[in-house]
Design an enzyme around this catalytic site. Structure first.
Site, PDB file in Angstrom:
ATOM      1  N   ALA A 187      42.013 -51.316  28.232  1.00  0.00           N
ATOM      2  CA  ALA A 187      43.643 -50.558  27.725  1.00  0.00           C
ATOM      3  C   ALA A 187      43.572 -49.987  27.064  1.00  0.00           C
ATOM      4  O   ALA A 187      42.977 -50.385  25.747  1.00  0.00           O
ATOM      5  CB  ALA A 187      44.170 -52.455  27.718  1.00  0.00           C
TER       6      ALA A 187
ATOM      7  N   SER B 160      33.952 -42.788  26.465  1.00  0.00           N
ATOM      8  CA  SER B 160      34.394 -41.887  26.893  1.00  0.00           C
ATOM      9  C   SER B 160      32.974 -40.673  25.896  1.00  0.00           C
ATOM     10  O   SER B 160      32.420 -40.816  24.950  1.00  0.00           O
ATOM     11  CB  SER B 160      35.478 -40.873  26.099  1.00  0.00           C
ATOM     12  OG  SER B 160      35.599 -40.279  26.337  1.00  0.00           O
TER      13      SER B 160
ATOM     14  N   TYR C  10      41.106 -40.249  19.163  1.00  0.00           N
ATOM     15  CA  TYR C  10      41.303 -40.514  20.286  1.00  0.00           C
ATOM     16  C   TYR C  10      39.766 -40.985  20.954  1.00  0.00           C
ATOM     17  O   TYR C  10      39.026 -42.576  21.302  1.00  0.00           O
ATOM     18  CB  TYR C  10      41.615 -39.661  21.883  1.00  0.00           C
ATOM     19  CG  TYR C  10      41.099 -40.588  22.575  1.00  0.00           C
ATOM     20  CD1 TYR C  10      41.373 -41.665  23.781  1.00  0.00           C
ATOM     21  CD2 TYR C  10      39.814 -40.071  23.918  1.00  0.00           C
ATOM     22  CE1 TYR C  10      40.666 -42.410  24.702  1.00  0.00           C
ATOM     23  CE2 TYR C  10      39.077 -40.587  25.087  1.00  0.00           C
ATOM     24  CZ  TYR C  10      40.077 -41.538  25.371  1.00  0.00           C
ATOM     25  OH  TYR C  10      39.376 -41.813  25.944  1.00  0.00           O
TER      26      TYR C  10
ATOM     27  N   LYS D  40      36.764 -44.355  20.305  1.00  0.00           N
ATOM     28  CA  LYS D  40      35.906 -44.707  21.343  1.00  0.00           C
ATOM     29  C   LYS D  40      34.062 -45.297  20.273  1.00  0.00           C
ATOM     30  O   LYS D  40      33.707 -46.059  20.418  1.00  0.00           O
ATOM     31  CB  LYS D  40      35.939 -43.694  22.761  1.00  0.00           C
ATOM     32  CG  LYS D  40      37.126 -43.970  22.987  1.00  0.00           C
ATOM     33  CD  LYS D  40      36.985 -44.791  23.610  1.00  0.00           C
ATOM     34  CE  LYS D  40      38.384 -44.962  24.595  1.00  0.00           C
ATOM     35  NZ  LYS D  40      38.415 -46.509  25.381  1.00  0.00           N
TER      36      LYS D  40
END
Length: 340
Positions: free
Chosen positions: A82, A125, A150, A154
């Site tokens: 999520a 990622s 983003y 990560k």
């Protein structure tokens, strides 16, 4: 039978992983807030596996809801998908990305600590590497300053997990995905973004079926053979199976450290133009596309060295690029027919 919580389990990668976990004999419970998914996916998973998973609609940003879930449901491990996941959008909405992607992770880890739940797999990622100095990218590549909020979530997420593993009796694996594409062979589940697609292949498939008038290629002046960015496109079913392999590694105590990380890709890079041409050839059609300005946050090239994952997880990709592009198009056509 081990009970595994999948957060974001109705999303693209999450739903395929639920199927592979059920196929491998695990009992699965899903949390999803439906912010970028549909509850119909639950029935479609059931059509594939014969068993509809237990499901809770919870916003993981709300600490009390997270605690309430763990008060009701006992789990043996967690796979955490999520998260908000669009590079470009994260540049525009950094605070939303930090709140969602970091806050939810912290609340889940706190519950794991307080309830002595082991076995945590983090959906990471290849963006953690930024623009790598050497290609293909190995796990030894330095973590560069993130190119987007983003990517930064990560990186920070992995740091939080590493610190938690040191301080508490937790075993965790981060899987650093490259670019997942394709759909399940049953065509019951696939990638169905809400709104304008932010990833290349769903943008291609929506253009192919006429939902989008044209495909935008963001930049053709990169330092690559054809000027367009290069990525490592991995079939989502292969990617899902990597999670089963990682979970078994933790359950069987085969991990060498309490926090490990692996690249999950094919080991081959393809440019945006190469993907467009391969899609056209595989599906015998022509796409309407044009070049637009670069997107902020996009790196020039990223593809994986998967040697470490192949050896340690005993995992390899099995499906071809053509299979992935064919299944993505067939899935998209099925959605379009259903809408009509």
């Amino acid at each position: 039978m081990k009970k595994i919580l999948i957060t974001g389990g109705l999303g693209f990668i999450g739903s395929h992983t639920v199927v592979e976990l059920q196929n491998a004999g695990f009992d699965v419970v899903i949390i999803d807030d439906l912010s970028n998914s549909s509850v119909e996916v639950l029935d479609n998973i059931g059509k594939i596996t014969g068993e509809k998973p237990e499901y809770y609609q919870i916003d993981l940003r709300i600490k009390e809801e997270v605690k309430d879930f763990f008060n009701k449901v006992n789990v043996d491990g967690i796979i955490h998908f999520a998260a908000f996941k669009a590079v470009g959008e994260s540049v525009q909405k950094p605070l939303e990305y930090y709140e969602n992607n970091i806050g939810a992770l912290v609340y889940i880890l706190q519950e794991m600590r307080d309830r002595n739940i082991d076995h945590f797999i983090f959906s990471s990622s290849c963006t953690v590497y930024g623009q790598a100095d050497e290609l293909p990218i190995t796990e030894k590549a330095p973590i560069k300053p993130a190119e987007s909020p983003y990517g930064n979530t990560k990186q920070i997420g992995e740091e939080i997990i590493r610190d938690t593993c040191k301080a508490n009796d937790l075993n965790a694996i981060a899987l650093r995905y490259f670019n997942p594409i394709g759909a399940h062979g049953s065509l019951e589940i696939g990638e169905l973004p809400l709104g304008v697609p932010l990833n290349l292949v769903p943008y291609i498939t929506e253009t192919a079926v006429g939902i989008r008038k044209e495909l935008m290629v963001f930049g053709d002046d990169y330092d690559t053979p054809d000027g367009t960015p290069i990525r490592d496109y991995v079939h989502v079913v292969d990617l899902a199976k990597a999670h089963v392999a990682a979970l078994k590694r933790l359950i069987h105590k085969e991990n060498k450290q309490n926090f490990e990380y692996f690249n999950i890709g094919t080991g081959k890079g393809n440019s945006v133009i190469e993907i467009i041409k391969a899609f056209e050839k595989t599906n015998n059609l022509k796409l309407n596309y044009r070049v637009a300005d670069r997107r902020e946050g996009d790196v020039t090239a990223a593809y994986a060295d998967t040697t470490f994952a192949n050896k340690e997880l005993k995992w390899n990709t099995e499906k071809s690029l053509e299979e992935a592009l064919k299944s993505a198009y067939e899935w998209q056509k099925k959605q379009t027919i259903n809408v009509e």
